[in-house]
Design a protein around this motif. Structure first.
Motif, PDB file in Angstrom:
ATOM      1  N   PHE A 134     -56.081  47.875   1.595  1.00  0.00           N
ATOM      2  CA  PHE A 134     -55.740  47.193   2.844  1.00  0.00           C
ATOM      3  C   PHE A 134     -56.921  46.399   3.391  1.00  0.00           C
ATOM      4  N   GLU A 135     -58.138  46.880   3.179  1.00  0.00           N
ATOM      5  CA  GLU A 135     -59.318  46.128   3.618  1.00  0.00           C
ATOM      6  C   GLU A 135     -59.423  44.808   2.868  1.00  0.00           C
ATOM      7  N   LYS A 136     -59.148  44.822   1.564  1.00  0.00           N
ATOM      8  CA  LYS A 136     -59.221  43.595   0.769  1.00  0.00           C
ATOM      9  C   LYS A 136     -58.152  42.589   1.201  1.00  0.00           C
TER      10      LYS A 136
ATOM     11  N   PHE B 182     -47.018  47.901   7.161  1.00  0.00           N
ATOM     12  CA  PHE B 182     -46.633  49.160   6.536  1.00  0.00           C
ATOM     13  C   PHE B 182     -46.851  50.333   7.478  1.00  0.00           C
ATOM     14  N   GLN B 183     -46.132  51.396   7.185  1.00  0.00           N
ATOM     15  CA  GLN B 183     -46.327  52.692   7.834  1.00  0.00           C
ATOM     16  C   GLN B 183     -46.650  53.709   6.753  1.00  0.00           C
ATOM     17  N   LEU B 184     -47.708  54.471   6.953  1.00  0.00           N
ATOM     18  CA  LEU B 184     -48.072  55.540   6.029  1.00  0.00           C
ATOM     19  C   LEU B 184     -47.460  56.844   6.514  1.00  0.00           C
ATOM     20  N   SER B 185     -46.879  57.586   5.596  1.00  0.00           N
ATOM     21  CA  SER B 185     -46.266  58.860   5.976  1.00  0.00           C
ATOM     22  C   SER B 185     -46.520  59.882   4.873  1.00  0.00           C
ATOM     23  N   PHE B 186     -46.808  61.118   5.260  1.00  0.00           N
ATOM     24  CA  PHE B 186     -47.013  62.162   4.260  1.00  0.00           C
ATOM     25  C   PHE B 186     -46.789  63.527   4.897  1.00  0.00           C
ATOM     26  N   ASP B 187     -46.543  64.501   4.042  1.00  0.00           N
ATOM     27  CA  ASP B 187     -46.265  65.853   4.502  1.00  0.00           C
ATOM     28  C   ASP B 187     -46.336  66.774   3.297  1.00  0.00           C
ATOM     29  N   GLY B 188     -46.554  68.046   3.547  1.00  0.00           N
ATOM     30  CA  GLY B 188     -46.542  69.014   2.470  1.00  0.00           C
ATOM     31  C   GLY B 188     -45.125  69.313   2.011  1.00  0.00           C
TER      32      GLY B 188
ATOM     33  N   ARG C 199     -50.985  38.724   3.820  1.00  0.00           N
ATOM     34  CA  ARG C 199     -51.924  39.725   4.338  1.00  0.00           C
ATOM     35  C   ARG C 199     -51.173  41.045   4.488  1.00  0.00           C
ATOM     36  N   LEU C 200     -51.864  42.143   4.249  1.00  0.00           N
ATOM     37  CA  LEU C 200     -51.266  43.464   4.368  1.00  0.00           C
ATOM     38  C   LEU C 200     -51.889  44.199   5.551  1.00  0.00           C
ATOM     39  N   PHE C 201     -51.034  44.841   6.346  1.00  0.00           N
ATOM     40  CA  PHE C 201     -51.506  45.574   7.519  1.00  0.00           C
ATOM     41  C   PHE C 201     -50.880  46.961   7.535  1.00  0.00           C
ATOM     42  N   LEU C 202     -51.720  47.966   7.667  1.00  0.00           N
ATOM     43  CA  LEU C 202     -51.243  49.317   7.941  1.00  0.00           C
ATOM     44  C   LEU C 202     -51.330  49.506   9.441  1.00  0.00           C
ATOM     45  N   ILE C 203     -50.180  49.691  10.102  1.00  0.00           N
ATOM     46  CA  ILE C 203     -50.196  49.723  11.564  1.00  0.00           C
ATOM     47  C   ILE C 203     -49.761  51.054  12.151  1.00  0.00           C
ATOM     48  N   MET C 204     -49.197  51.944  11.310  1.00  0.00           N
ATOM     49  CA  MET C 204     -48.776  53.256  11.817  1.00  0.00           C
ATOM     50  C   MET C 204     -48.980  54.327  10.766  1.00  0.00           C
ATOM     51  N   VAL C 205     -49.285  55.533  11.226  1.00  0.00           N
ATOM     52  CA  VAL C 205     -49.409  56.699  10.354  1.00  0.00           C
ATOM     53  C   VAL C 205     -48.624  57.841  10.991  1.00  0.00           C
TER      54      VAL C 205
ATOM     55  N   LEU D  50     -55.345  49.675  12.785  1.00  0.00           N
ATOM     56  CA  LEU D  50     -54.966  50.970  13.355  1.00  0.00           C
ATOM     57  C   LEU D  50     -55.686  51.173  14.672  1.00  0.00           C
ATOM     58  N   LYS D  51     -54.917  51.471  15.693  1.00  0.00           N
ATOM     59  CA  LYS D  51     -55.470  51.688  17.026  1.00  0.00           C
ATOM     60  C   LYS D  51     -55.409  53.173  17.352  1.00  0.00           C
ATOM     61  N   ALA D  52     -56.552  53.749  17.581  1.00  0.00           N
ATOM     62  CA  ALA D  52     -56.569  55.165  17.975  1.00  0.00           C
ATOM     63  C   ALA D  52     -56.281  55.244  19.468  1.00  0.00           C
ATOM     64  N   PHE D  53     -55.283  56.007  19.835  1.00  0.00           N
ATOM     65  CA  PHE D  53     -54.512  56.895  18.973  1.00  0.00           C
ATOM     66  C   PHE D  53     -53.050  56.459  18.969  1.00  0.00           C
ATOM     67  N   GLU D  54     -52.810  55.242  19.425  1.00  0.00           N
ATOM     68  CA  GLU D  54     -51.447  54.728  19.517  1.00  0.00           C
ATOM     69  C   GLU D  54     -50.793  54.572  18.138  1.00  0.00           C
TER      70      GLU D  54
END
Length: 305
Positions: free
Chosen positions: A141-143, A77-83, A161-167, A276-280
């Motif tokens: 995601f941890e579970k 998954f990719q997480l995305s948000f904005d005002g 398995r669920l992975f968050l790999i981008m924000v 998640l790899k900081a900061f890639e």
């Protein structure tokens, strides 16, 4: 947290055959990537036809695949948000929080029907702490970092398995997630340690040429991609700096280090996720980089539009 988990799990369990075939895109492309690009550390070159084809052929995903060895049932998954300002007549802001299913091909990934909206901040002001809204998602995601057995529409079982790999977000929103100071820091970039130059009116600028005072004789350095790459941030250095700030009793000293490094003293909770790899994993998305930023004004200037 349970609601977010049920939202994702229900989506997997109720997939009909055509949707499940679309979800196999990531697995098929991963298999193709492995056959073309065996080991990123060997210096092998990606075949021309796959260059920048999708995130699956990028360094971030390849390195993560070497760590977790992605399986057929895994979902990224990719997480995305904005005002977002709801009304033109007021400054009432809410922040939609959405997930993009990266198992889908690019042609399907960004369609409204395939976007998962898991939350929205209440407004009217931007959230003071975005982490209070992200905590349930991070826990989910941890579970699911270890495989959970789910049943598909046809009764067959599959390990998921669920992975968050981008924000992705704009700079103010990303600053809240990473506890970064953004434009208010001497080193504002989350990717490198390049420092700005303070002017007489106390503004900080980032010219293409600066003076290097580490040498006995001053010399002008023009920033090149090679120089910037040498100054890229390392997450281990960041955490050492954060621990150093926590040990200081003086708030003024903490503030000084925070301005110099560009980060506040608390480590961001989102980095609890090992995927998640900081900061890639926190790239500058194309929309904010090009579509709604300076290039559109440059284009108008060049074309006379």
């Amino acid at each position: 947290e349970d609601g977010i988990r049920d939202l994702i799990v229900t989506g997997v369990q109720t997939c009909a055959l055509p949707i499940w075939r679309l979800l196999q895109y990531r697995h098929k492309e991963t298999t193709r990537m492995r056959s073309i690009y065996q080991d990123i550390n060997t210096g092998s070159r990606v075949a021309e036809e796959t260059w920048m084809a999708d995130y699956i052929f990028g360094r971030l995903y390849i390195e993560l695949d070497q760590e977790v060895r992605f399986r057929e049932g895994d979902i990224c998954f990719q997480l995305s948000f904005d005002g977002y300002q709801l009304f033109k007549s007021s400054s009432y802001d809410v922040w939609p929080l959405i997930l993009l299913n990266l198992n889908l091909p690019p042609s399907e990934r960004f369609k409204i029907d395939n976007i998962i909206p898991f939350g929205v901040t209440s407004g009217p002001e931007p959230p003071t702490s975005i982490e209070s809204f992200l905590e349930p998602l991070i826990a989910c995601f941890e579970k699911f970092s270890s495989a959970k057995r789910l049943r598909l529409w046809n009764g067959e079982g599959i390990d998921v398995r669920l992975f968050l790999i981008m924000v992705t977000a704009d700079t103010p929103a990303m600053s809240k997630v990473l506890h970064a100071r953004g434009h208010n820091a001497i080193s504002p970039c989350r990717f490198c340690n390049i420092s700005g130059v303070r002017s007489n009116n106390n503004h900080i600028y980032y010219p293409s040429a600066v003076f290097d005072q580490e040498q006995l004789a001053k010399r002008t350095i023009f920033w090149s991609p090679e120089e910037i790459h040498k100054k890229r941030r390392k997450v281990e250095d960041l955490f050492l700096t954060l621990k150093r700030m926590e040990r200081l009793d003086s708030k003024s000293e903490q503030e000084k280090i925070s301005k110099e490094t560009g980060f506040h003293r608390r480590p961001p909770i989102i980095l609890r996720l090992k995927s998640l790899k900081a900061f890639e994993s926190f790239p500058i998305d194309l929309m904010h980089l090009l579509y709604i930023n300076i290039p559109r004004y440059m284009w108008k200037l060049w074309t006379g539009a």
